[in-house]
Scaffold this active site. Structure first.
Site, PDB file in Angstrom:
ATOM      1  N   HIS A  97       6.295  -7.066   0.001  1.00  0.00           N
ATOM      2  CA  HIS A  97       5.531  -6.338   1.012  1.00  0.00           C
ATOM      3  C   HIS A  97       4.052  -6.698   0.946  1.00  0.00           C
ATOM      4  O   HIS A  97       3.522  -7.060  -0.119  1.00  0.00           O
ATOM      5  CB  HIS A  97       5.742  -4.829   0.899  1.00  0.00           C
ATOM      6  N   ASP A  99       1.589  -4.529   2.355  1.00  0.00           N
ATOM      7  CA  ASP A  99       0.752  -3.326   2.361  1.00  0.00           C
ATOM      8  C   ASP A  99       0.518  -2.826   0.944  1.00  0.00           C
ATOM      9  O   ASP A  99       1.255  -3.163   0.006  1.00  0.00           O
ATOM     10  CB  ASP A  99       1.380  -2.230   3.221  1.00  0.00           C
ATOM     11  N   ASP A 129       1.267  -4.888  -7.261  1.00  0.00           N
ATOM     12  CA  ASP A 129       2.128  -4.197  -6.282  1.00  0.00           C
ATOM     13  C   ASP A 129       1.678  -4.501  -4.850  1.00  0.00           C
ATOM     14  O   ASP A 129       1.035  -3.685  -4.219  1.00  0.00           O
ATOM     15  CB  ASP A 129       2.090  -2.695  -6.547  1.00  0.00           C
ATOM     16  N   GLU A 163       6.066  -0.975   3.372  1.00  0.00           N
ATOM     17  CA  GLU A 163       6.942  -0.601   2.265  1.00  0.00           C
ATOM     18  C   GLU A 163       6.423   0.639   1.552  1.00  0.00           C
ATOM     19  O   GLU A 163       7.207   1.429   1.012  1.00  0.00           O
ATOM     20  CB  GLU A 163       7.051  -1.769   1.274  1.00  0.00           C
ATOM     21  N   GLU A 164       5.098   0.822   1.548  1.00  0.00           N
ATOM     22  CA  GLU A 164       4.504   1.942   0.813  1.00  0.00           C
ATOM     23  C   GLU A 164       4.617   3.275   1.543  1.00  0.00           C
ATOM     24  O   GLU A 164       4.110   4.288   1.072  1.00  0.00           O
ATOM     25  CB  GLU A 164       3.033   1.641   0.505  1.00  0.00           C
TER      26      GLU A 164
END
Length: 460
Positions: A97, A99, A129, A163-164
């Site tokens: 991801h 984001d 991340d 995704e977050e």
């Protein structure tokens, strides 16, 4: 690939094409992506477009044709396919991801969107991340293009938005509306396993993710009788909500061992020289005692397993009233619930009991738990790639306590593994980097990860 040498070793059949350029690009791309602010504040508030365009440009430079796809303006995803040499082989999805969660600069040592490289460390939001993984994937496929390498099976690359939060603008959108782009994909790899966990006594554990707990974000609503704050009110919505939230927060969920967690306990027991666990589900008291004894024996490594031996339900938000002397007619609360594989029905049944007759609850967002086999050839290849570059590695199965985009891609029949390889120095708290202050990743960890990722993807 016909011969010659690179800084990473010989170039020839079966040899990795990871050269100095690939290693440098893994670092540079991580830094560049961090500098592009892709903060996802939830509820549709996010912008991934600039990062997606950056990724697409890097792919296009390598002759890989990218597609940019959006469900809403600026919520951009990138999908591309690297053709393999064996059309009959199932395709492999590699996804990450774009984001990141919010970061407040005044709390950080280095500005969270600087992407600064200082003393061999890349700093910034997304360093673990998971813009580091995005960068390593880009570096690997670009190295393949330079050296004329083709994988055995098609590799589908997906760089996603959202995704977050709920993934509705990212992997959910792709799985629901662009399933044809993932045709043939049988397995996928993404975050967050395959990192070094220093367990003490010289043990270097690499937890390789082969499962995820399911997501159960709940909205609780208590209704009552509105009234003056000075009057007795036995139908107080705030009191009803508070009582339900307290019961939920205090609840002790029973042990429920998914196959991945059972395998993790067994392999870690062997690593610590303990007898093979019995783990008998038919005797809950004995099972609980045995699991607790194992966790105590594992020391700091227990943190790899403790969060996933049972369901969880954590109160996170409360909202009620508008004036101190007014009893509101309703009150709401939010619970972050997680469900281990096989315990979804138990979760719902328990919520009915804990909320009671005066509080209603509903899933605000729900995703299923996941399981991937730990006796598969794919798991074996991923384990072997780690052990090749770190012969002292102890690779163990791992079930993630949270969730990833693998949940959405599972709708397409894709079995997911968490594999973002990083060799980390002792004292580096990898898990604290996720959504934490001063997120960062060592340059050498990126170099290691790029080499491992290359070997694993080609072997797969």
């Amino acid at each position: 690939m016909t011969g010659g040498t690179t800084a990473a070793g010989p170039v020839g059949p079966g040899a990795p094409p990871v050269d100095d350029q690939a290693l440098a690009e893994a670092v540079a791309f991580t830094s560049d992506l961090i500098r592009i602010d892709t903060t996802n504040r939830g509820q549709g508030d996010g912008v991934e477009r600039a990062a997606a365009e950056y990724v697409a440009e890097r792919l296009a430079e390598a002759g890989i044709e990218p597609l940019l796809l959006e469900k809403a303006p600026d919520r951009t995803n990138v999908v591309a396919r690297v053709p393999g040499t064996d059309p009959s082989a199932g395709a492999l999805l590699v996804h990450g991801h774009l984001d990141v969660v919010p970061a407040h600069a005044d709390e950080w040592t280095v500005h969270p969107f600087s992407g600064e490289v200082r003393d061999g460390i890349v700093w910034g939001r997304g360093a673990v991340d998971m813009k580091n993984a995005d960068a390593m994937v880009l570096a690997v496929v670009r190295a393949w293009a330079r050296h004329g390498v083709r994988p055995r099976r098609d590799i589908v690359l997906a760089f996603t938005a959202d995704e977050e939060d709920s993934a509705q603008y990212g992997s959910g959108f792709l799985a629901d509306q662009h399933a044809e782009l993932f045709e043939g994909c049988t397995e996928g790899i993404s975050e967050s396993g395959a990192y070094t966990f220093h367990a003490g006594g010289g043990r270097r554990i690499y937890p390789l993710a082969a499962g995820e707990r399911g997501t159960a974000w709940l909205r609780l609503t208590a209704n009552g009788r509105a009234g003056h704050g000075s009057k007795v009110n036995e139908e107080n919505a705030v009191s009803r909500l508070a009582a339900a939230v307290t019961r939920i927060g205090d609840h002790r969920w029973p042990i429920r061992l998914a196959p991945t967690v059972r395998a993790a306990l067994t392999e870690m027991a062997a690593l610590y020289g303990l007898a093979r666990p019995v783990l008998d589900d038919s005797d809950p008291e004995a099972l609980t005692a045995e699991v607790e004894q194992l966790l105590a024996a594992f020391g700091r490594a227990a943190t790899l397993v403790r969060p996933v031996v049972r369901n969880s339900s954590n109160p996170t938000m409360l909202d009620a009233g508008y004036k101190v002397n007014v009893i509101p007619g309703s009150a709401t609360g939010h619970i972050d619930g997680r469900m281990v594989p096989g315990a979804e029905e138990e979760f719902s049944r328990t919520m009915d009991e804990l909320t009671g007759p005066d509080v209603d609850w509903e899933f605000q967002h729900r995703e299923i738990p996941l399981q991937a086999p730990v006796d598969s050839s794919t798991y074996g290849v991923l384990r072997s790639a780690l052990e090749h570059f770190d012969p002292d590695a102890h690779v163990v199965p791992y079930c993630m306590s949270g969730g990833t985009d693998a949940k959405q891609f599972s709708r397409l029949g894709i079995v997911g593994y968490g594999f973002t390889p990083l060799k980390l120095p002792e004292g580096f708290d990898y898990n604290a980097m996720f959504h934490g202050v001063d997120e960062r990743v060592p340059v050498e960890a990126l170099h290691f990860g790029t080499r491992v990722l290359d070997r694993a993807l080609r072997a797969l």
